[in-house]
Scaffold this motif. Structure first.
Motif, short mmCIF file in Angstrom:
data_model
loop_
_atom_site.label_atom_id
_atom_site.label_comp_id
_atom_site.label_asym_id
_atom_site.label_seq_id
_atom_site.Cartn_x
_atom_site.Cartn_y
_atom_site.Cartn_z
N ASP A 298 43.55 96.07 108.74
CA ASP A 298 43.23 94.68 109.12
C ASP A 298 43.57 93.73 107.97
N ASP A 299 43.70 92.45 108.34
CA ASP A 299 43.82 91.42 107.33
C ASP A 299 42.41 91.07 106.86
N PHE A 300 42.32 90.47 105.66
CA PHE A 300 41.00 90.10 105.15
C PHE A 300 40.53 88.81 105.79
N GLY A 301 39.24 88.75 106.12
CA GLY A 301 38.66 87.51 106.62
C GLY A 301 38.19 86.66 105.44
N GLY A 302 37.70 85.46 105.74
CA GLY A 302 37.25 84.56 104.69
C GLY A 302 36.18 85.17 103.80
N ALA A 303 35.23 85.86 104.42
CA ALA A 303 34.14 86.47 103.65
C ALA A 303 34.67 87.60 102.78
N ASP A 304 35.65 88.36 103.31
CA ASP A 304 36.24 89.45 102.54
C ASP A 304 36.95 88.91 101.30
N GLU A 305 37.70 87.82 101.50
CA GLU A 305 38.42 87.22 100.38
C GLU A 305 37.47 86.78 99.28
N THR A 306 36.32 86.24 99.69
CA THR A 306 35.35 85.78 98.71
C THR A 306 34.83 86.93 97.88
#
Length: 430
Positions: A298-306
């Motif tokens: 999967d691609d990273f979501g906003g929370a993952d990026e943080t």
RNA sequence: UCCGGAGUAGCUCAAUGGUAGAGCGGGUGGCUGUUAACCACUAGGCUGGGGGUUCGAGUCCCUCCUCCGGAGCCA
């Protein structure tokens, strides 16, 4: 008469000057009144004393309104109590227009109301500072590439085909056929490097995604370098040098603005090469170590990026992504063909992706396979395939979203304030 | 598209199912150093639209509209 600006006012201490601008606020205490005056370069306080001016000038104190356009003349003097440390002892005022019922008052407003009045909101202090930072981010971006041997080669905004074949594009009537608004100049820049070696394009891009978040606009500006004879590692070298230059430039040239915006510049001062480089696999491991239930691929979501970016004190570059989820033009890793040689740069403090890029597929036959595999029509890509027939070279590039970068540098919450007239799913006006 | 939330004075918000309220902005007056100045007085309302329950609805129910926040997609 010489046109003097507030930003230069210190040089005129003791002299009589004339300033052209607008009334920001007026306060009266009887026989003295104060005007906060702005001219686009700054603010200054003007003082009108009843015993020192004609009755006509003094009476303007009760007639002038917020945002009335005026030319004022008087003597510049140092004054600690005044905004900016200087004030103007007003002797005369020429009224160009009395503004009536200016909608944006010095009290709080909701964002919907302010966005409806964006054409006026741009005048207020914070918005003024943000747009000035934006200007410097754009200037620094262009300076960086200009000073490093890149040639600006513009790319078309109207295109015949979807460059990545996935995202939703805006379409427009184009005589008796359909055209699309570009979502990237990259494919054209890949052609430009054949002529100029190192190039960049800078212009508006469009995404018809129905995104509803603080990180998305439907129309935004992107600067995209493309470099011949450049692999992924060198591409990342360019990305970190570029970002560091832009941030450094803003720290030096936007001191006043960052202060107005109450930006903690400590985090920005740490932005110097080298940036940490982690593979997608390593980034996934970081998420798992932090208890995130993440599906590989999967691609990273906003929370993952943080979570990923919070491990570091400067931007982090995530590279070598699962190829299946990435665009057809990305080159595969020789050591592991399941991985694409892409890179995302994640800004610190939870601001997310500001750069996306990578090494491009330079082999003709491989590219044909990819186009077929992605169910893309072959005909519109003939010119793109030509580039792999006539002197193909390894090459890479990336794109930086201007507004995402400005959001991060200014430290504000929402991307819509970083562009003068934002276009979002529900906003086409003003 | 999905999940939440909100629509009351120009603006930001209050109001137990029982007379519609405040601050700011506007207007009038006062004040010789104000800093979103302050003080007094004053005007200002189809409570987003439609339907329903009730003796009575800003408040409860249904529906539509608009906006905000988040998700997905991505710069």
């Amino acid at each position: 008469m010489e046109h003097i600006y507030i930003s230069d006012i210190a040089a005129y201490e003791g002299q009589e000057v004339t300033l052209h601008g607008w009334v920001y606020n007026i306060r009266s205490i009887g026989k003295v009144w104060f005007m906060i005056f702005r001219d686009g370069t700054g603010m200054i306080q003007g003082v009108v004393v009843k015993s020192e001016v004609t009755p006509e000038i003094f009476e303007l104190g009760s007639k002038l309104s917020q945002e009335s356009s005026v030319t004022i003349s008087g003597t510049v003097r140092q004054e600690k109590r005044s905004i900016g440390g200087y004030e103007l002892g007003i002797k005369s005022i020429k009224v160009h227009q009395l503004a009536t019922d200016y909608p944006i008052t010095p009290k709080e407003h909701g964002t919907a109301f302010l966005m409806d009045h964006r054409h006026l909101w741009l005048r207020s202090k914070l918005q003024h500072a943000i747009i000035r930072v934006r200007h410097q981010v754009i200037k620094a971006s262009r300076d960086f590439f200009d000073n490093n041997g890149f040639t600006l080669v513009d790319t078309p905004i109207l295109t015949a085909n979807a460059c990545e074949g996935t995202s939703n594009l805006f379409n427009v009537d184009y005589f008796d056929t359909v055209a699309y608004l570009t979502q990237s100049g990259q494919l054209y820049s890949e052609a430009s490097i054949g002529a100029h070696g190192k190039v960049y394009c800078f212009g508006p891009t469009f995404r018809a995604e129905k995104s509803k978040t603080r990180r998305h606009l439907t129309e935004f500006w992107m600067v995209e370098p493309e470099i011949a004879y450049c692999d992924l590692d060198e591409n990342m070298d360019w990305a970190e040098k570029f970002i560091s230059y832009v941030v450094g430039w803003c720290l030096e040239h936007c001191k006043t603005e960052l202060e107005i915006l109450e930006r903690d510049t400590g985090m920005l001062e740490k932005v110097v090469p080298p940036f940490p480089r982690v593979t997608y696999d390593q980034a996934v491991q970081i998420l798992k170590d932090n208890g995130v239930d993440f599906t590989y691929g999967d691609d990273f979501g906003g929370a993952d990026e943080t979570i990923i970016s919070s491990q570091y004190d400067r931007p982090v570059m995530v590279h070598r992504w699962p190829a299946e989820a990435k665009a057809f033009y990305m080159k595969r890793d020789e050591k592991n063909p399941d991985l694409a040689l892409g890179v995302d740069v994640l800004a610190p403090e939870g601001y997310g992706e500001i750069i996306g890029g990578g090494q491009r597929e330079d082999d003709h036959d491989t590219l044909v396979e990819r186009i077929l595999h992605h169910d893309l029509p072959m005909k519109p890509f003939q010119w793109y395939l030509d580039l792999r027939k006539y002197g193909t070279v390894p090459h890479s590039g990336f794109g930086m979203g201007i507004e995402r970068c400005v959001t991060w540098i200014t430290g504000i919450k929402h991307i819509r304030e970083t562009i003068p007239f934002p276009r979002t799913i529900y906003r086409l006006e003003p």
